[in-house]
Structure formats: C-alpha cells, structure tokens
Design an enzyme around this catalytic site. Structure first.
Site, mmCIF file in Angstrom:
data_model
loop_
_atom_site.group_PDB
_atom_site.id
_atom_site.type_symbol
_atom_site.label_atom_id
_atom_site.label_comp_id
_atom_site.label_asym_id
_atom_site.label_seq_id
_atom_site.Cartn_x
_atom_site.Cartn_y
_atom_site.Cartn_z
ATOM 1 N N CYS A 223 9.090 3.866 16.945
ATOM 2 C CA CYS A 223 9.264 3.569 15.521
ATOM 3 C C CYS A 223 9.001 4.746 14.596
ATOM 4 O O CYS A 223 8.762 4.545 13.409
ATOM 5 C CB CYS A 223 8.362 2.398 15.132
ATOM 6 S SG CYS A 223 8.946 0.828 15.775
ATOM 7 N N ASP A 224 9.060 5.956 15.118
ATOM 8 C CA ASP A 224 8.832 7.107 14.240
ATOM 9 C C ASP A 224 9.816 8.237 14.532
ATOM 10 O O ASP A 224 9.418 9.373 14.797
ATOM 11 C CB ASP A 224 7.395 7.608 14.407
ATOM 12 C CG ASP A 224 6.899 8.371 13.179
ATOM 13 O OD1 ASP A 224 7.580 8.301 12.132
ATOM 14 O OD2 ASP A 224 5.855 9.035 13.263
#
Length: 439
Positions: A223-224
C-alpha cells in the site's frame, strides 16, 4: 516537542488564512482572470513550500504524507506535486528515536485538526488520524516488514519481472533490517527509462498486472507504491526490465467478502454496467455518492464511466474537469471516505499513487490494462465460488465458465492487436477488397 507543535500550528494557521480569505482578494472582475490565475498559483507555491519545509523539519509521519501528496499529479495543483516530489528520493534521514518521538508528538496533537475542523466545517479527516494510529506501528516493526517482503515474493513468484530484496534474517531484529541492496531508476522517471532502453508502456502494464494480482486474486496489497519505493532497472544479461518493490512495512489484507464486491465493482466499471456499478458501490459503503465513488476509483469523469472507461483515453479537457471537481466536491469526498470500509482507504491511497505514476509516464490506463484487470477479477471470483461449492458438477461448471471468459478476453486482445498492427491492417484491407469484389 513544543517546537514541532508550534511549527505545525503556524503552518495550519497560515495556510488556512490564505485559503480562507484568498477569494476576497482574488476577484477576476477587479484585475482579470489571467492575473487571478497567477496569483492563485503563487498562493499554491508558497503553501507547498511551507509544507515541504515542515515535512523536512518534522520528518517521520510528515515525510510519508508529503510523499503521498507529491504523487497525485492528476489531482493536486502542479505547484504542490512539483514541490513535494523531492521527498520521494531526497527525504531527510531520521534515527529510530526521532521517528518514535515524532509519532508520539503527531498522534498527540489531534487538536490542530479539530481547530481546522472549526474553521472549515466541511473538513472531515479525523479518520486519517485513526488510520495512522493503527498502521504506523506496523510500518516501524522491521520483522513485520521482512515477513511481508518474503510473503509477497513467494506469492508473486510467477512474475519474472518482479524483484524483491532478499532478507538476511540472521542480521535482523525489530529495529534493524538487513536486506539485499538493489538499485535502479524511479518508476516515474521517464527520462531514465528512455536513456536505458526501458519501454515505459511495458513497465506501466506490468505494474498494473502486479497490483491487480495482489488486490483481486490474493487480497494482500502493498500500500505504499510511491515512486521512491518502486524502482526499475534493465538486466544487462537478459535485457529484460525489472520492477523492484521496496518498503514492505504497510500491507492491506482484504477480507473475502470485501474482495469479491470490489472485483465485481471493477467488472461492472469495465463493462459500463451502471446497475451493477450502483449495486456494488452501495455494498462498499458509497450510498447515494456512488457516482463520485466510481470517479474516484477510475480517475475518470462520470461521463467517461457511463461511456466505458476502456473506450477512450483521458483528454486534456477531462483532466482539467477532474481536478476542478476534486476541489468542488471536497465535502462529498470527505463524507465518502468516512463511510467506506477501512480496507478501502489504503486501496484508494494505492490507486492514487498508481494513477500518479501513469500520469508521469503518460501511460494512463489502456484497454490492455483493463483486460488484465478483467482476467484477475474472473480468476478471483471463480476461485472463490469453487471454494464455496461442495458439488463436483458445480465446480466443473464454474471452471468451464472461467475458461470461456478468459478465452473471450484473449480473443478480444488478439483482435485489438491485429487492429493496431501492420499485419492486421493488411488483413482488413484484403478482406475489404474481397468483400467489394463480390458485388
């Protein structure tokens, strides 16, 4: 601690004041639209510079927020993204003690957000603080990061273009993580790719495959993906371009029910099936704001969503419309973010970062990328349905329907390839001549 709080309070007050009273002094009837545009750009730039300096001074959480904002090319004013992009590769380094101190200070000063809430009643971002409280401790546990890295490497081992640094467990602890050194250019660095003979369309396509597999099939999502965490490099031996995935501290685990609704929503969006778009958007918490939700997910206008997001590329006019609407619909956007499941928040962040990369590479989602998403959705739904069925006959039916749907996608992809190739043009011309010669 007091100094950081004072800096943050000062920035909050200054920026709020500029945007709160700016319209009073920027009347186009007084001195023309062009000058108003320049004045607004100056305000954006000054505020962005203040924010960048604050991020560099306070580091920790502030750097992460700045990195995310710097990747939103398609959404935020150019003055902000250009100023904050430097945080992707030139962020100041922090010690462990400094990071922990900043987190304690950041999460202990929710009062500043409450002040902004009083000034701007439509500001509804307290959910962001709650998410930060939950996720940041995981990001700072290096053993957790190492386990995530190994899990995703094994999970996606069939993608030979993906490289994940090896973890040296014998030299790692919760506070120290030793991993294989890998280098390359940032995934949004188009000049680097052209210089090194890397096909930007191939990279964009493979990045889409990677995240579709994580989201729809596995439900375990990195998620980054800001550009500092995703590198590209051409292998000298094979000549293949590799995608290097770094920073595995933050992953989102999707529940099966959420993942299935999300799969079916994307299938509906790709097919422009508005009834199912409404149905599955509502099931994911969008309520009556489902048109806005669809636009946020696809980064397309509602008109394009209705027409079919794979039918036409994003135009300059649509880009301007999206940016304008993002500002105009801020109260509705914040309401929506408050209502959707918490799993959706990190997925929206991931979508934003991926769209930012596409925008930087000028490879906004093509028909091919949507076909890859469709394949993943079909496989995910079929696997889930088979797992819930106790009938051999029913499982065979599901597998047959899956194979047929995937075959149809392959056939359509072949048609698109022929349509765009010289061979395809030659075949079409030949068939046209044969058709006319019969009359």
């Amino acid at each position: 601690m007091a100094r950081r709080a004072l800096k943050l309070a000062s920035l909050t007050a200054a920026t709020s004041g500029i945007y709160l009273y700016g319209n009073k002094f920027l009347d186009p009837n007084d001195f023309g639209i062009v000058r108003v545009g320049r004045a607004v750009a100056t305000v954006h730039l000054r505020s962005a510079e203040r924010l960048r300096k604050l991020c560099c001074a306070n580091r920790g959480t502030f750097i992460k927020v700045g990195q995310h904002l710097g990747a939103l090319d398609y959404l935020l004013p150019e003055e902000y993204t250009r100023t904050l992009k430097v945080l992707h590769s030139q962020a100041p380094q922090s010690t462990r003690q400094e990071i922990e101190q900043v987190i304690r200070e950041d999460l202990g000063k929710e009062v500043l957000l409450l002040v902004v809430k009083q000034i701007f009643p439509d500001f509804e971002f307290m959910w962001l603080v709650e998410e930060a409280k939950k996720n940041l401790p995981l990001e700072l546990d290096f053993l957790n990061e190492g386990r995530n890295a190994e899990k995703v490497a094994h999970m996606l081992k069939n993608f030979d273009f993906l490289k994940v640094p090896r973890i040296y467990w014998e030299l790692s602890t919760r506070r120290v993580l030793l991993m294989e050194f890998m280098e390359g250019g940032q995934v949004n660095d188009k000049a680097y790719m052209e210089k090194n003979g890397i096909n930007v369309n191939e990279i964009s396509r493979n990045l889409g495959k990677l995240y579709s597999e994580m989201i729809f099939v596995n439900g375990f999502v990195h998620c980054d993906p800001h550009p500092g965490n995703v590198l590209v490099k051409k292998c000298p031996a094979s000549g293949k371009a590799h995608i290097i995935l770094l920073d595995h501290g933050l992953y989102q685990v999707l529940s099966d029910s959420f993942r299935m609704d999300y799969c079916r929503l994307w299938q509906a969006l790709i097919k422009a099936d508005m009834k199912r778009v409404q149905k599955y958007s509502r099931r994911l918490g969008a309520g009556d704001l489902y048109p806005l939700f669809a636009c946020m997910l696809t980064a397309r206008s509602w008109e394009s969503v209705n027409r079919g997001i794979d039918r036409s590329p994003v135009s300059a006019r649509e880009d301007v419309e999206i940016r304008s609407n993002a500002a105009a619909y801020l109260p509705q956007i914040t309401q929506l973010l408050n209502n959707v499941p918490r799993q959706m928040l990190l997925l929206l962040k991931t979508n934003d970062l991926l769209r930012g990369i596409e925008s930087a590479l000028h490879t906004r989602a093509s028909a091919s990328s949507f076909l890859n998403m469709s394949r993943c959705c079909i496989r995910a739904v079929s696997t889930y349905q088979r797992s819930k069925s106790h009938s051999l006959y029913r499982r065979a039916q599901i597998s047959l329907a899956e194979a047929l749907s995937l075959w149809q996608i392959n056939l359509y992809e072949l048609f698109l390839w022929l349509k765009g190739s010289q061979l395809g043009n030659w075949v079409i011309a030949l068939l046209s001549r044969m058709h006319h010669s019969t009359y």
